[in-house]
Scaffold this motif. Structure first.
Motif, PDB file in Angstrom:
ATOM      1  N   GLU A   1       4.594 -37.162 -17.423  1.00 53.95           N
ATOM      2  CA  GLU A   1       4.418 -38.186 -18.453  1.00 53.95           C
ATOM      3  C   GLU A   1       4.516 -37.604 -19.859  1.00 53.95           C
ATOM      4  O   GLU A   1       4.897 -38.305 -20.810  1.00 53.95           O
ATOM      5  CB  GLU A   1       3.041 -38.846 -18.309  1.00 53.95           C
ATOM      6  CG  GLU A   1       2.835 -39.616 -17.026  1.00 53.95           C
ATOM      7  CD  GLU A   1       1.443 -40.215 -16.977  1.00 53.95           C
ATOM      8  OE1 GLU A   1       0.861 -40.494 -18.056  1.00 53.95           O
ATOM      9  OE2 GLU A   1       0.919 -40.397 -15.870  1.00 53.95           O
ATOM     10  N   ASP A   2       4.152 -36.326 -20.014  1.00 59.37           N
ATOM     11  CA  ASP A   2       4.049 -35.739 -21.356  1.00 59.37           C
ATOM     12  C   ASP A   2       5.301 -34.962 -21.768  1.00 59.37           C
ATOM     13  O   ASP A   2       5.244 -34.136 -22.678  1.00 59.37           O
ATOM     14  CB  ASP A   2       2.828 -34.833 -21.437  1.00 59.37           C
ATOM     15  CG  ASP A   2       2.924 -33.624 -20.495  1.00 59.37           C
ATOM     16  OD1 ASP A   2       3.799 -33.630 -19.605  1.00 59.37           O
ATOM     17  OD2 ASP A   2       2.116 -32.684 -20.654  1.00 59.37           O
TER      18      ASP A   2
ATOM     19  N   ARG B   1      -2.287 -46.475 -21.946  1.00 59.73           N
ATOM     20  CA  ARG B   1      -3.331 -46.484 -20.921  1.00 59.73           C
ATOM     21  C   ARG B   1      -4.074 -47.816 -20.873  1.00 59.73           C
ATOM     22  O   ARG B   1      -4.561 -48.221 -19.820  1.00 59.73           O
ATOM     23  CB  ARG B   1      -4.326 -45.340 -21.163  1.00 59.73           C
ATOM     24  CG  ARG B   1      -3.844 -44.011 -20.628  1.00 59.73           C
ATOM     25  CD  ARG B   1      -3.844 -43.984 -19.110  1.00 59.73           C
ATOM     26  NE  ARG B   1      -2.869 -43.060 -18.563  1.00 59.73           N
ATOM     27  CZ  ARG B   1      -2.544 -43.001 -17.293  1.00 59.73           C
ATOM     28  NH1 ARG B   1      -3.083 -43.850 -16.435  1.00 59.73           N
ATOM     29  NH2 ARG B   1      -1.644 -42.150 -16.854  1.00 59.73           N
TER      30      ARG B   1
ATOM     31  N   SER C   1       9.198 -41.880 -24.327  1.00 62.85           N
ATOM     32  CA  SER C   1       7.872 -41.376 -24.002  1.00 62.85           C
ATOM     33  C   SER C   1       6.978 -42.501 -23.471  1.00 62.85           C
ATOM     34  O   SER C   1       6.237 -42.317 -22.503  1.00 62.85           O
ATOM     35  CB  SER C   1       7.227 -40.734 -25.236  1.00 62.85           C
ATOM     36  OG  SER C   1       6.024 -40.090 -24.882  1.00 62.85           O
TER      37      SER C   1
ATOM     38  N   LEU D   1       7.990 -43.193 -19.879  1.00 68.36           N
ATOM     39  CA  LEU D   1       7.511 -42.165 -18.948  1.00 68.36           C
ATOM     40  C   LEU D   1       6.026 -42.331 -18.639  1.00 68.36           C
ATOM     41  O   LEU D   1       5.585 -42.181 -17.488  1.00 68.36           O
ATOM     42  CB  LEU D   1       7.772 -40.777 -19.528  1.00 68.36           C
ATOM     43  CG  LEU D   1       9.221 -40.274 -19.508  1.00 68.36           C
ATOM     44  CD1 LEU D   1       9.377 -39.024 -20.365  1.00 68.36           C
ATOM     45  CD2 LEU D   1       9.698 -40.016 -18.084  1.00 68.36           C
ATOM     46  N   LYS D   2       5.260 -42.661 -19.657  1.00 69.75           N
ATOM     47  CA  LYS D   2       3.824 -42.840 -19.443  1.00 69.75           C
ATOM     48  C   LYS D   2       3.535 -44.124 -18.657  1.00 69.75           C
ATOM     49  O   LYS D   2       2.627 -44.157 -17.806  1.00 69.75           O
ATOM     50  CB  LYS D   2       3.098 -42.845 -20.782  1.00 69.75           C
ATOM     51  CG  LYS D   2       3.052 -41.464 -21.446  1.00 69.75           C
ATOM     52  CD  LYS D   2       2.418 -41.534 -22.817  1.00 69.75           C
ATOM     53  CE  LYS D   2       2.131 -40.135 -23.381  1.00 69.75           C
ATOM     54  NZ  LYS D   2       3.341 -39.292 -23.483  1.00 69.75           N
TER      55      LYS D   2
ATOM     56  N   ARG E   1       5.590 -45.423 -16.524  1.00 65.31           N
ATOM     57  CA  ARG E   1       6.038 -45.062 -15.163  1.00 65.31           C
ATOM     58  C   ARG E   1       4.910 -44.343 -14.409  1.00 65.31           C
ATOM     59  O   ARG E   1       4.651 -44.613 -13.233  1.00 65.31           O
ATOM     60  CB  ARG E   1       7.284 -44.179 -15.278  1.00 65.31           C
ATOM     61  CG  ARG E   1       7.705 -43.437 -14.010  1.00 65.31           C
ATOM     62  CD  ARG E   1       8.921 -42.580 -14.348  1.00 65.31           C
ATOM     63  NE  ARG E   1       9.090 -41.458 -13.438  1.00 65.31           N
ATOM     64  CZ  ARG E   1      10.116 -41.302 -12.614  1.00 65.31           C
ATOM     65  NH1 ARG E   1      11.050 -42.221 -12.560  1.00 65.31           N
ATOM     66  NH2 ARG E   1      10.215 -40.235 -11.841  1.00 65.31           N
ATOM     67  N   GLY E   2       4.235 -43.427 -15.104  1.00 63.37           N
ATOM     68  CA  GLY E   2       3.133 -42.711 -14.474  1.00 63.37           C
ATOM     69  C   GLY E   2       2.004 -43.646 -14.065  1.00 63.37           C
ATOM     70  O   GLY E   2       1.440 -43.516 -12.974  1.00 63.37           O
ATOM     71  N   ARG E   3       1.678 -44.593 -14.931  1.00 64.69           N
ATOM     72  CA  ARG E   3       0.618 -45.558 -14.601  1.00 64.69           C
ATOM     73  C   ARG E   3       0.996 -46.419 -13.398  1.00 64.69           C
ATOM     74  O   ARG E   3       0.168 -46.691 -12.520  1.00 64.69           O
ATOM     75  CB  ARG E   3       0.359 -46.480 -15.797  1.00 64.69           C
ATOM     76  CG  ARG E   3      -0.736 -46.022 -16.728  1.00 64.69           C
ATOM     77  CD  ARG E   3      -1.210 -47.152 -17.606  1.00 64.69           C
ATOM     78  NE  ARG E   3      -1.999 -48.137 -16.866  1.00 64.69           N
ATOM     79  CZ  ARG E   3      -2.373 -49.313 -17.364  1.00 64.69           C
ATOM     80  NH1 ARG E   3      -2.008 -49.663 -18.600  1.00 64.69           N
ATOM     81  NH2 ARG E   3      -3.090 -50.137 -16.650  1.00 64.69           N
TER      82      ARG E   3
ATOM     83  N   THR F   1       7.363 -45.997  -8.172  1.00 64.57           N
ATOM     84  CA  THR F   1       7.820 -45.181  -9.295  1.00 64.57           C
ATOM     85  C   THR F   1       9.086 -45.791  -9.892  1.00 64.57           C
ATOM     86  O   THR F   1      10.158 -45.727  -9.283  1.00 64.57           O
ATOM     87  CB  THR F   1       8.110 -43.737  -8.844  1.00 64.57           C
ATOM     88  OG1 THR F   1       6.940 -43.205  -8.215  1.00 64.57           O
ATOM     89  CG2 THR F   1       8.505 -42.867 -10.023  1.00 64.57           C
TER      90      THR F   1
END
Length: 884
Positions: free
Chosen positions: A302-303, A337, A362, A365-366, A368-370, A378
């Motif tokens: 994510e980062d 978040r 960015s 991507l974050k 996607r992670g959540r 995914t």
């Protein structure tokens, strides 16, 4: 159940010259089911399970028509002349007969599912009630169990699945036609179709035992939700001849006719999804064999962008506009978040030059992670842009981000797809696929991040083309970033609004609009779209990089404009200028005028689609190199290949760029003064983003003129008069220079006026096509780029490499072996496209090479047809066009 041909030594029927039919059908079925199963769909639990089974059954029946003696003789024939003759016969074709098998088997599956659900529902009715058990929880569990298997014939999606499956299999080797036309053909040609089908089915007599074994093994697969589903070959073939053709031509026709009264788009999306699943699985198995490109989905941290920005010094750089870029980035990241995952249409509406590309990546991507963590799937990230002129630029940024994160070049992570992209698919383990395999993987969007064009994205949504729809299933469960979304034609706002709504609500996708000039496709006040950053107004109102000066009290001819430009260039010898004009002819004339001034310490650049792409891209790179040298004062790492002069002298030279509209959005170019021929408000706003982009010490100036030739204003050759009218209405309300802090309000007023006054006829026509499954009509009506006249592609032999590529092109055309011919064509595709421009047919008709569809200008002919500075030679002012 994994089936291997070695288990059943008696199998002999083939689907391809080197592949057994049973293997192909089983593999396509399992791939199809796997694609559906991995998706999180909001269609209801029951419908999701049914779609999995239907996708599987479509896969294991889609080529059953190949079991005829006629097709088996054809597939094994080695004489190409005889093969061509056999291919033209109706009895050899397998698509229609396979579609009848699919229709009959899926209809029987649904009948058995309904019968079982009714039986179980009846059994549940006699079971203990809540009052008997005294347990409310048990009662709710029992009700849920009943509803999860209850099926009714109520005109919903399930009723349409047999005919949808028929349509998909019928056209799995071609393009879709209107659903009503398809079933009408079955009705009107019924007797002929039955005769051909009877002949084909009789020819299967010698292979009935094998066919029965194939059906028994595949249909009783343990992945099916209806565990006891069984069919009999005799009953199925009997129904095809005595009932299915009649049912399709009559009952299904009545069912499809009912769609004319509906505006619901869900059925269209369900069909396109199933159709694309079948196409994807079929092409993957035929082209890659046992390889499954989706079996090894890759993780992405994510980062990634956070680390990239830190390593590149973005966070610590407080010069110019960088503090604002950092503020916007942190604002966007702070909300990920806490983001409500039910809000699926998002907006990143921030000023030009403030880092939208990295911020949107960015955020995606974050997000996607959540979704992986909380929802168990995914998403792919699909990044779409309107212009080819900026796709390489943004793709390079993504490449750089991945490289800084320690990721080697791997197409499974990142790929670029458009019609001119290089046909190359590589893995980090240095495995590079063959050309045909690479094309298959690229066109299937087999990657975690896909950088593509609006054309590819929107024609995947709205098309009848087999090749384009194949990747439709990749849109489900994806995060789709639409960069520079203002480029979408306003006539299609309602169409795009309704389609994106269904895609997001039913297929769990997320769409992010990225722009400095956001059109009102979705209503923010009504909660239809959510802003990613919290301080949007503050970011716009706090900027003071430029001022917009309207010099539109009267129109100017080109001689007057050239004189004015000349005076300004001489008066400001150390300033960079960007001059954006509406037509290719006016741009080339102004460029020649600038050159005629012979200005000292000045680099002049001409940009238009009249120049071959290779040179156009190099010129944009040279412009950026000059800016980078000026900004960094460090020339050690600047490597230039254009031959425009020594690097150390460039920092003392200013640039003058004359361009058509291809430069207005997204191209990372900066100038002190910008002159713009009149255009719609969003275009003016976008080109203003090329002025003082990095917030230098002196305020930039954007001047807008109305230019004309002897016949009319140039904007009338290019733009919709409705948009021009709304722009004039808004600008007439403004007096004096317009500050950058006022741009957001000006843009909002413009788009409100556009939305209020625009007609939605084109959207309604297309929405009607979607709801009625009129695929062919849709393909005719949806035109992302309107062309008022025919065009011809022309290959221009501007250098020695082009000469060599043309020789290879001719060699490819002479190749007799089809497989080798395709391979040669794919190997030269990207290089070939770098020398091709598109021009009006009236200028290039005589240049078309022999029996091909492409024009050709040899090196010897260059003086007559092509100028190395301004490109293809045209006649007459105003004949140019905006080409994106």
């Amino acid at each position: 159940m994994e089936l291997m041909s070695s288990e059943f030594h008696s199998y002999s029927l083939k689907s391809h010259p080197d592949r057994l039919l049973v293997d192909h059908l089983g593999r396509v079925g399992r791939l199809s089911r796997g694609i559906v199963r991995e998706k999180a769909l909001n269609l209801g639990h029951q419908e999701k399970e049914i779609l999995e089974d239907v996708a599987y059954l479509m896969g294991v029946t889609h080529d059953l028509g190949k079991a005829t003696r006629f097709f088996q003789e054809y597939i094994q024939e080695e004489d190409e002349r005889k093969k061509r003759s056999m291919r033209s016969k109706e009895t050899t074709r397998h698509g229609l007969l396979s579609a009848f098998f699919t229709y009959a088997i899926i209809k029987e599956y649904l009948n058995q599912l309904i019968a079982e659900s009714e039986l179980r529902a009846g059994s549940e009715t006699g079971s203990k009630t809540e009052s008997e058990t005294g347990s409310k929880a048990e009662s709710e569990t029992g009700s849920k169990a009943v509803s999860s298997i209850q099926l009714k014939r109520d005109g919903g999606m399930t009723d349409y699945l047999p005919v949808l499956s028929f349509l998909a299999v019928r056209r799995h080797h071609g393009n879709l036609i209107n659903a009503m036309d398809e079933v009408k053909e079955v009705d009107s040609e019924g007797e002929r179709i039955i005769r051909v089908a009877e002949e084909q089915i009789r020819s299967m007599d010698n292979d009935k035992a094998e066919l029965n074994e194939i059906l028994r093994r595949l249909i009783s697969d343990d992945g099916m939700h209806l565990k006891n589903f069984k069919i009999d070959l005799e009953s199925i073939t009997s129904y095809i001849l005595k009932g299915a053709i009649r049912d399709i031509g009559r009952k299904e026709k009545r069912l499809i006719r009912r769609l004319g009264d509906k505006t619901d788009l869900q059925l269209y999306f369900v069909f396109q999804f199933l159709y694309s699943v079948l196409l994807d699985a079929d092409k993957t198995d035929a082209g890659l064999g046992e390889a499954d490109p989706d079996s090894d989905r890759l993780e992405l941290p994510e980062d990634l962008v956070d680390r990239y920005r830190e390593s590149r010094g973005f966070i610590s750089n407080m010069n110019g506009i960088n503090p604002l870029r950092n503020q916007i980035y942190e604002d966007a990241m702070a909300g990920v978040r806490a983001w409500n995952l039910e809000d699926r249409v998002l907006s990143l509406n921030v000023p030009t030059g403030t880092g939208k590309t990295l911020t949107s990546l960015s955020f995606a991507l974050k997000l996607r992670g959540r979704l992986n963590e909380e929802k168990g799937y995914t998403p792919r990230i699909i990044y779409a842009l309107p212009f080819l002129s900026i796709i390489d630029q943004n793709y390079s940024v993504f490449e750089d981000v991945l490289a800084h994160g320690g990721y080697l070049e791997d197409s499974r992570l990142l790929l670029k797809h458009h019609h001119l992209a290089e046909v190359s698919y590589k893995r980090a383990d240095n495995e590079e696929y063959k050309s045909d395999e690479s094309l298959l993987l690229l066109e299937g969007w087999n990657a975690e991040i896909i950088v593509t064009t609006f054309w590819q994205y929107f024609y995947t949504l709205f098309s009848n083309k087999n090749k384009l729809i194949r990747k439709f299933n990749k849109l489900a469960n994806s995060i789709i970033i639409l960069d520079e979304v203002q480029a979408v034609p306003h006539q299609y706002w309602q169409l795009i609004h309704d389609a994106i709504t269904v895609l997001c609500e039913k297929f769990n996708s997320y769409v992010i609009f990225v722009t400095a000039t956001e059109p009102l496709i979705f209503d923010e006040a009504g909660g239809e779209i959510k802003e990613i950053v919290q301080k949007k107004d503050e970011y716009f109102q706090g900027l003071d990089r430029i001022e917009l000066i309207l010099r539109i009290d009267r129109s100017l001819n080109l001689d007057e404009f050239k004189a004015l430009v000349g005076e300004e260039l001489i008066a400001h010898p150390d300033k960079d200028f960007l001059i954006v004009l509406n037509t290719i002819s006016s741009a080339s004339e102004v460029y020649r005028s600038v050159q005629g001034l012979q200005l000292e310490d000045t680099e002049t650049f001409y940009l238009s689609t009249n120049v071959v792409p290779k040179e156009r891209i190099q010129r944009i790179k040279d412009i950026k190199d000059i800016r980078d040298i000026k900004d960094t004062k460090d020339t050690k790492d600047i490597k230039r290949s254009s031959g425009r002069g020594a690097v150390d002298s460039l920092s003392r030279r200013r640039k003058v760029i004359v361009s058509t509209q291809l430069i207005e959005a997204g191209v990372d170019i900066d100038a002190d003064f910008v002159y713009r021929d009149f255009a719609p408000m969003d275009s003016i706003n976008q080109v203003a983003g090329r002025c003082n982009r990095n917030s230098g010490s002196h305020k930039g100036t954007v001047s807008v003129f109305i230019l004309r030739d002897d016949r009319r204003e140039f904007h009338k050759y290019i733009y919709d008069p409705f948009l021009i009218g709304k722009t004039l209405d808004i600008l007439k309300q403004v007096s004096g220079p317009i500050r950058e802090s006022e741009f957001l309000d000006l843009n909002n007023r413009y788009f409100k006026a556009v939305k209020k006054g625009m007609g939605d006829g084109k959207s309604q026509e297309n929405l009607s096509c979607l709801s009625q499954l009129a695929f062919k009509d849709l393909s005719k009506r949806f035109k992302l780029i309107e062309e008022d006249y025919p065009r011809v592609d022309v290959f221009i032999e501007v250098d020695d490499l082009a000469e060599d590529i043309w020789r290879r092109y001719l060699d490819m055309r002479m190749e007799k072996n089809l497989k080798e011919k395709i391979d040669k064509k794919l190997r030269i595709k990207k290089e070939f496209s770098e020398y091709v421009i598109s021009v009006p047919e009236k200028f290039a008709r005589s240049l078309v090479y022999e029996d091909s569809e492409i024009g050709y200008i040899s090196k010897a002919e260059l003086p007559y047809y092509y100028d190395m500075e301004t490109g293809f030679k045209r006649e007459g002012a105003g004949e140019g066009s905006m080409i994106i």
